[in-house]
Enzyme design. Structure first.
Site, short mmCIF file in Angstrom:
data_model
loop_
_atom_site.label_atom_id
_atom_site.label_comp_id
_atom_site.label_asym_id
_atom_site.label_seq_id
_atom_site.Cartn_x
_atom_site.Cartn_y
_atom_site.Cartn_z
CG HIS A 175 -3.87 -34.28 -81.86
ND1 HIS A 175 -4.33 -34.66 -83.10
CD2 HIS A 175 -2.62 -33.80 -82.07
CE1 HIS A 175 -3.39 -34.44 -84.01
NE2 HIS A 175 -2.34 -33.93 -83.40
CG HIS A 206 -3.10 -29.19 -84.17
ND1 HIS A 206 -2.00 -28.76 -84.87
CD2 HIS A 206 -2.80 -30.44 -83.72
CE1 HIS A 206 -1.07 -29.70 -84.86
NE2 HIS A 206 -1.53 -30.74 -84.17
CG HIS A 265 2.85 -32.87 -82.05
ND1 HIS A 265 2.62 -31.52 -81.99
CD2 HIS A 265 1.74 -33.40 -82.64
CE1 HIS A 265 1.44 -31.24 -82.51
NE2 HIS A 265 0.89 -32.37 -82.91
CD GLU A 307 2.10 -26.51 -87.03
OE1 GLU A 307 0.99 -26.88 -86.64
OE2 GLU A 307 2.65 -25.48 -86.63
CG HIS A 329 3.14 -31.89 -89.03
ND1 HIS A 329 1.99 -31.12 -88.97
CD2 HIS A 329 2.92 -32.94 -88.19
CE1 HIS A 329 1.13 -31.67 -88.14
NE2 HIS A 329 1.66 -32.77 -87.65
CG HIS A 341 -1.12 -35.01 -90.47
ND1 HIS A 341 -2.01 -35.67 -89.68
CD2 HIS A 341 -0.11 -34.61 -89.66
CE1 HIS A 341 -1.58 -35.67 -88.42
NE2 HIS A 341 -0.42 -35.03 -88.38
CG HIS A 365 3.63 -36.68 -84.74
ND1 HIS A 365 4.00 -35.35 -84.75
CD2 HIS A 365 2.42 -36.74 -85.33
CE1 HIS A 365 3.03 -34.63 -85.28
NE2 HIS A 365 2.06 -35.45 -85.66
#
Length: 682
Positions: free
Chosen positions: A222, A226, A252, A357, A372, A376, A412
């Site tokens: 993961h 990124h 994802h 994103e 997104h 987070h 997600h």
């Protein structure tokens, strides 16, 4: 006099190891620098990251090198180096021995200042001298992040295998109880191996699937994804990240589909999506500490979303979501200039991924925001939304730790359902779009039993504890259970009736058949839960073709990373013996661990549908010699090149299928039922 002589000898040795700093040197391709030497330099730069440099050559570079002395060594004439030096002189950079989060805007800017310096270096000498210099002057987390992404994206880093982050920054991957035991072992000079347990207890049903979210190999996939596709990336860094927004969706989506398969394997419903106006049902206690900065904050069960000071209000998130859903309903987004960009096509998912994103590629970040990334941070701060207790960032504010929190998968699933809403607006694939004229898949069988089990994995904690000249290092390791499976092979029989050799793209999907209540998924429901198992190109001779494809060769997965100690040992040996260092198969960290290719299954056997489809490879391919593609390209693409498949990611199960006969009766698609067994007594 003796001391002066030693210093002189040291300088001579450093000069012998590296060419002189002439213009010709910096314009050259560093012909005298081997891959083994580069690997050794990176190993030394990352070794004991929270302490000063221990290696004489790098220490010499740090003490004597001037990043601004020779602008010809950079492709930007030293502009980035000058900017970073000025920030340091103005005392504007983050202190050392402090936590770092990529989601912190200022800290990210500082890390990218160093990345900017390294990515503009013309030679390895420039690269390693700057890295050594700034390692001693920047925050350790910022330095490590910048070095990793620079090695990944710079041509100078080709062939270098980055050490596994769980052995470079172990605190982000290891429970605090184990870290405490590691310190005790060091102080008492008692070597030890300490078992690391997953967070929670049996009273928490999410504990049943903690092995997946807390798998350190999955954590590495993961965070590395990124790094391969950073949301801050600009094409001015050297190249375009092809289909980055679509890859964000697909990588994802696959994580979410795999998590759902693990939940079904453990008698849990598939994960429910997050709702801004509902409570966050699952709390999370990380049981993890920062190296510097205290404990990762916990979140209790059933908390309502609160506005987060300095980040966003819940209402802001609802507005951003509604703008994105409106764009999907209208079939277009509006860019910065007010122009409409059509998304009701194969490429719309890429545009949509960029705004969700959101990344620097977003067509209109001011209007569509950053759903997104902001989500987070919102989830990471729910334990202290107003900063009352001055908590450090939560696990959701680090890509290394985010999957440990069950809310990651709820987030997600929420994002995934928005993507699905878009995909469902597209017309179903026609028979012509599905079939491959003259080619049929006649049979598929599995060579070997589909069986999973848990084994123990051991990794070093030597970089988790502080160093001292007065206390020797001892062997300290963590032992963590992890899901694994027996190797197997696909045996695929394909007939080519075209009379000439053709290139086929072979796509393999594994789809759960039943929900947690034992109810059979409809084809339309089940296709969104399908797991991509492999995708590869294969030449098909006229007539019958029998293809054997090993599970370890999957284009979705990567092998276990070599340990940091083995990387150091191999590089040192290669440098000393002037021999070749070849670690090519480990060069990329992006990819599902091949241990996790199969879901856990059940002791009595969990039923799945195994689909194999073949499409026209000559129509699909975007690169020459596609049969020679390296692993992990399915969800991680190829650095600096086009994604090696023109079809939409997830084809042919990415769009809604109102009549499953269109798919199931296509001669080039074949389905069989298989069972995955879990061995509890391995």
């Amino acid at each position: 006099a003796t001391m002066k002589l030693l210093i002189l000898c040291s300088l001579i040795a450093a000069a012998a190891a590296w060419p002189s700093f002439s213009d010709d040197h910096f314009l050259s391709d560093d012909p005298g620098v081997t891959l083994a030497k580069k690997q050794q330099d990176v190993n030394h730069l990352l070794d004991d990251i929270y302490d000063h440099l221990h290696f004489s050559d790098l220490k010499e570079f740090s003490d004597t090198f001037d990043p601004e002395a020779d602008s010809s060594q950079y492709t930007d004439d030293g502009a980035a180096a000058h900017a970073l030096i000025q920030e340091i002189k103005d005392h504007r950079v983050l202190e050392q021995h402090h936590w770092f989060s990529l989601f912190n805007t200022r800290q990210r800017e500082e890390a990218l200042l160093l990345f900017d310096v390294l990515i503009h270096c013309k030679t390895w000498s420039c690269f390693v001298h700057n890295a050594a210099y700034f390692r001693e002057r920047l925050n350790e987390g910022e330095f490590a992040y910048a070095l990793y992404v620079a090695v990944i994206h710079s041509d100078l880093g080709q062939g270098i295998v980055l050490p596994p982050l769980y052995e470079v920054t172990p605190h982000l991957f290891t429970n605090s109880e184990v870290i405490n035991k590691a310190y005790t072992a060091k102080m008492t000079q008692t070597p030890g191996k300490f078992e690391m347990k997953f967070t929670g207890t049996k009273k928490n049903k999410e504990q049943r699937v903690a092995y997946f979210g807390e798998d350190i190999g999955l954590n590495i996939h993961h965070v590395t994804w990124h790094m391969d596709f950073p949301f801050w990336w600009k094409d001015s860094y050297g190249y375009h990240l092809d289909r980055k927004g679509e890859l964000f969706f697909w990588a994802h989506h696959q994580l979410t589909a795999r998590f759902d398969a693990e939940r079904l394997s453990n008698h849990l419903d598939v994960v429910d999506e997050l709702h801004w106006d509902d409570v966050i049902h699952e709390g999370f206690a990380p049981h993890t500490n920062y190296k510097y900065g205290g404990e990762f904050p916990a979140r209790p069960d059933d908390v309502h979303f609160e506005d987060v000071d300095g980040v966003a209000n819940v209402r802001d998130m609802v507005i951003l979501e509604s703008r994105i859903r409106d764009a999907i309903a209208h079939g277009y987004i509006v860019d910065r200039s007010g122009n409409k960009i059509d998304i009701k096509n194969d490429h719309g998912i890429d545009t949509l991924g960029e705004i969700i994103e959101s990344s620097a590629y977003s067509a209109n970040p001011q209007y569509y925001g950053s759903l997104h990334n902001t989500a987070h941070i919102m989830l990471g701060r729910q334990g202290d939304p107003h900063g009352k207790f001055n908590f450090p960032p939560g696990v959701m504010e680090h890509f290394e730790t985010a999957t440990r929190d069950p809310s990651f998968f709820r987030l997600h699933k929420y994002i995934d359902n928005i993507f699905k809403e878009h995909k469902d607006t597209l017309p179903p694939y026609t028979q012509e779009e599905l079939e491959f004229s003259g080619v049929s898949v006649d049979n598929i069988a599995i060579d070997g039993e589909l069986k999973t089990y848990f084994d123990n994995f051991e990794f070093s904690l030597i970089n988790a504890v502080d160093k001292s000249d007065k206390v020797k290092d001892v062997e300290i390791h963590a032992i963590v259970p992890r899901l694994n499976h027996q190797e197997f092979s696909y045996n695929i029989d394909i007939t080519n009736n075209n009379g000439n050799k053709v290139l086929g793209t072979i796509r393999i999907f594994l789809c759960p058949r039943y929900d947690n209540n034992g109810v059979l998924f409809s084809f339309e429901e089940g296709r969104w839960h399908c797991i991509e198992m492999d995708k590869f190109y294969k030449s098909l001779a006229p007539g019958s073709n029998h293809i054997v494809r090993k599970s370890v060769d999957s284009s979705v997965t990567v092998p276990d990373r070599p340990s940091f100690d083995s990387l150091k040992r191999k590089a040192d040996q290669a440098v000393e013996s002037h021999s070749k260092l070849d670690l090519h198969e480990f060069e990329r960290s992006c990819g599902i661990p091949n241990r996790l290719l199969l879901p856990k299954g059940t002791t009595s056997g969990m039923e799945f549908s195994l689909f194999v489809g073949v499409s026209d490879g000559d129509e699909d391919k975007t690169v020459d010699n596609p049969e020679d593609l390296a692993a992990t390209h399915s969800q991680c693409g190829i650095h600096g090149e086009k994604y090696p498949d023109k079809r939409p990611m997830g084809y042919p199960v990415d769009r809604h299928i109102p009549d499953p006969r269109v798919v199931l009766q296509a001669p080039n698609i074949h389905k069989v039922h298989v069972k995955i067994f879990h061995d509890e007594h391995h």
